[in-house]
Design a protein around this motif. Structure first.
Motif, PDB file in Angstrom:
ATOM      1  N   UNK A 129     -12.307 -14.101   2.584  1.00 22.63           N
ATOM      2  CA  UNK A 129     -13.327 -15.056   2.144  1.00 22.63           C
ATOM      3  C   UNK A 129     -12.893 -16.503   2.406  1.00 22.63           C
ATOM      4  N   UNK A 130     -11.586 -16.787   2.192  1.00 23.78           N
ATOM      5  CA  UNK A 130     -11.075 -18.155   2.389  1.00 23.78           C
ATOM      6  C   UNK A 130      -9.711 -18.083   3.077  1.00 23.78           C
ATOM      7  N   UNK A 131      -9.692 -17.970   4.412  1.00 27.47           N
ATOM      8  CA  UNK A 131      -8.443 -17.716   5.147  1.00 27.47           C
ATOM      9  C   UNK A 131      -7.430 -18.863   5.124  1.00 27.47           C
ATOM     10  N   UNK A 132      -7.841 -20.070   4.765  1.00 29.27           N
ATOM     11  CA  UNK A 132      -6.925 -21.211   4.808  1.00 29.27           C
ATOM     12  C   UNK A 132      -6.376 -21.573   3.426  1.00 29.27           C
ATOM     13  N   UNK A 133      -6.419 -20.651   2.485  1.00 29.07           N
ATOM     14  CA  UNK A 133      -5.918 -20.924   1.134  1.00 29.07           C
ATOM     15  C   UNK A 133      -4.415 -20.673   1.065  1.00 29.07           C
ATOM     16  N   UNK A 134      -3.612 -21.720   0.927  1.00 29.50           N
ATOM     17  CA  UNK A 134      -2.149 -21.554   0.874  1.00 29.50           C
ATOM     18  C   UNK A 134      -1.729 -20.754  -0.360  1.00 29.50           C
ATOM     19  N   UNK A 135      -2.463 -20.903  -1.479  1.00 28.03           N
ATOM     20  CA  UNK A 135      -2.065 -20.204  -2.698  1.00 28.03           C
ATOM     21  C   UNK A 135      -2.250 -18.694  -2.574  1.00 28.03           C
ATOM     22  N   UNK A 136      -3.217 -18.249  -1.764  1.00 28.30           N
ATOM     23  CA  UNK A 136      -3.397 -16.796  -1.580  1.00 28.30           C
ATOM     24  C   UNK A 136      -2.234 -16.241  -0.769  1.00 28.30           C
ATOM     25  N   UNK A 137      -1.834 -16.962   0.279  1.00 28.57           N
ATOM     26  CA  UNK A 137      -0.652 -16.529   1.040  1.00 28.57           C
ATOM     27  C   UNK A 137       0.590 -16.506   0.144  1.00 28.57           C
ATOM     28  N   UNK A 138       0.710 -17.507  -0.721  1.00 31.39           N
ATOM     29  CA  UNK A 138       1.856 -17.551  -1.639  1.00 31.39           C
ATOM     30  C   UNK A 138       1.842 -16.336  -2.561  1.00 31.39           C
ATOM     31  N   UNK A 139       0.676 -16.004  -3.110  1.00 33.63           N
ATOM     32  CA  UNK A 139       0.585 -14.830  -3.993  1.00 33.63           C
ATOM     33  C   UNK A 139       0.858 -13.535  -3.241  1.00 33.63           C
ATOM     34  N   UNK A 140       0.434 -13.466  -1.980  1.00 34.49           N
ATOM     35  CA  UNK A 140       0.782 -12.296  -1.155  1.00 34.49           C
ATOM     36  C   UNK A 140       2.295 -12.207  -0.989  1.00 34.49           C
ATOM     37  N   UNK A 141       2.936 -13.362  -0.776  1.00 34.09           N
ATOM     38  CA  UNK A 141       4.402 -13.378  -0.683  1.00 34.09           C
ATOM     39  C   UNK A 141       5.046 -12.839  -1.937  1.00 34.09           C
ATOM     40  N   UNK A 142       4.562 -13.283  -3.109  1.00 32.46           N
ATOM     41  CA  UNK A 142       5.118 -12.802  -4.384  1.00 32.46           C
ATOM     42  C   UNK A 142       4.938 -11.293  -4.542  1.00 32.46           C
ATOM     43  N   UNK A 143       3.747 -10.790  -4.156  1.00 32.62           N
ATOM     44  CA  UNK A 143       3.485  -9.350  -4.286  1.00 32.62           C
ATOM     45  C   UNK A 143       4.426  -8.550  -3.394  1.00 32.62           C
ATOM     46  N   UNK A 144       4.545  -8.963  -2.128  1.00 33.87           N
ATOM     47  CA  UNK A 144       5.446  -8.249  -1.201  1.00 33.87           C
ATOM     48  C   UNK A 144       6.904  -8.363  -1.651  1.00 33.87           C
TER      49      UNK A 144
END
Length: 465
Positions: A129-144
């Protein structure tokens, strides 16, 4: 970068105003954007109770704000109340089903619950939905990262930093993942690119400094932090890390000067005061060290590091009863430090409190079984008390932790000899001599009576190169 820190100070002023109004039970009125900043400040500092209070105050003023409802659901999840968080985000989904933060919040809840595959799937929906959201990438990093998939975590932390280089937590988490997966060295180019792209970005130099610090190249780390400070003189975190780099190079006076610049004028922090105290301790300037440790405790009476530091000062001056007082206070405040318990054990032993010393060493090995010194010191007291077999069993833990450390094999040999287990003792001695022949004098330093054992001396002589 200066703008970044002016914004940071403005946030702190807003938080302070909010807390003062709450303390006086005054009506709290802030712009929605200010409430968002207050909540974010508390979340960043893991102060979830205060964050939830801020959410409730904000919703009292803006009851129909989807952003605040989402904030409250996320904070509720971070407090561990997953069922309530899910109920709240389900409610938001009925109001605004296409909001990417619905999926993100569900991802955060799943991460907190340890359901990592599910969390990743939710975050991926948010990214669609929002591919340029840095916080979503950060949360993906935390999950992985929580899933122990460090390469995937690093990939998303890197993308998060490309979108937002100012995320200090993202830098630390990325460096941790690269370190744990043995890929730190190959990422120099990634960090250098930020300084190449914008040589006047203080944060880019700060991040490069963090990289070199992790590589334990403290000279290059100091250079990078220094560049950050030249660009932004009030970059307090950069002053702190430059000071740390100087400490690692044992340049304690330079470190003191930087620690004194690591906080806003007139607003000293307990951490800075404690660090300055430790530098003076290393310089053996006891009065100055104690003065700064005391200042740290005036700012934060529950700062265990400052209590421990004062204990070390007393220990260095052989003022054992005072050392015991400070070490015991440190263990009361933070009981999970093997170092604190071991120091308390040593001080208790010095004044003849053998039972208390044994209890402290037992606690040291219980909370930090991976630290050899606790086992070694505990074994030495038992040996002095004539409990040779128990001493040998305890030092065996140190041998297993550090099998290539000859020192521990020599100690085990001495204990086994005292306990009458000659064959095992000589096996330990042969191992120790093979590892480090020159250290065999330790045997006689610790146990002078062993010089009178001809068989032992013959065995040592056979290994002389």
């Amino acid at each position: 970068m200066n703008e970044h820190y002016e914004n940071h100070r403005a946030v702190l002023d807003t938080v302070r105003r909010f807390e003062q109004m709450q303390a006086r039970q005054e009506s709290v009125f802030f712009d929605l954007e200010d409430f968002e900043l207050i909540i974010d400040h508390y979340v960043t500092n893991a102060r979830f109770e205060e964050a939830l209070q801020a959410c409730e105050a904000a919703l009292g003023q803006y009851p129909f704000s989807t952003e605040l409802l989402i904030d409250r659901a996320q904070v509720t999840a971070m407090r561990g109340d997953y069922t309530e968080a899910e109920r709240q985000i389900d409610h938001v989904a009925t109001i605004d089903p296409t909001n990417a933060d619905v999926a993100v919040t569900r991802g955060i809840i799943s991460t907190q619950r340890g359901q990592f595959a599910e969390a990743v799937a939710f975050f991926q929906i948010g990214l669609e939905q929002e591919p340029e959201r840095d916080d979503i990438h950060f949360n993906l990093g935390l999950a992985y990262q929580s899933w122990q998939k460090f390469k995937s975590a690093a990939k998303h932390y890197k993308q998060s930093l490309r979108l937002n280089p100012d995320n200090e937590t993202g830098v630390q988490e990325l460096l941790h993942c690269l370190e744990i997966s043995g890929r730190l060295e190959e990422h120099l180019e990634f960090f250098q690119k930020f300084t190449d792209d914008d040589p006047y970005a203080a944060m880019a130099w700060y991040n490069l400094g963090q990289y070199w610090y992790r590589r334990e190249d403290f000279t290059k780390a100091a250079e990078a932090f220094d560049y950050a400070i030249v660009i932004s003189p009030d970059f307090y975190d950069a002053h702190h890390w430059l000071a740390d780099a100087f400490v690692c190079q044992e340049e304690f006076r330079k470190a003191i000067a930087e620690f004194e610049l690591s906080y806003a004028p007139g607003e000293p922090t307990d951490e800075a005061m404690c660090n300055i105290g430790e530098c003076y301790e290393k310089l053996r300037e006891w009065d100055a060290a104690r003065r700064f440790y005391r200042q740290a405790l005036e700012l934060n009476p529950e700062m265990d590091e400052a209590w421990f530091g004062q204990g070390v000062l007393m220990q260095e001056q052989e003022r054992w009863m005072e050392a015991i007082h400070f070490f015991r206070k440190a263990t009361e405040l933070y009981g999970d430090s093997g170092e604190y318990w071991a120091a308390l054990g040593a001080a208790e032993n010095q004044v003849g409190n053998v039972v208390s010393a044994l209890e402290a060493y037992e606690k040291a090995t219980e909370v930090a079984p991976e630290e050899a010194q606790g086992w070694v010191n505990w074994s030495a007291i038992l040996y002095e008390q004539g409990h040779f077999g128990e001493a040998a069993a305890l030092v065996q833990h140190a041998v297993e932790l550090h099998p290539h450390e000859a020192h521990f094999h020599y100690m085990r040999c001495a204990y086994l000899l005292a306990d009458g287990h000659l064959r095992e003792a000589y096996q330990s001695l042969e191992t120790a001599l093979a590892l480090n022949y020159d250290q065999h004098t330790l045997l006689f330093d610790y146990f002078p009576e062993l010089r009178r054992q001809p068989a032992l001396l013959r065995l040592i002589d056979q290994h002389r190169s």
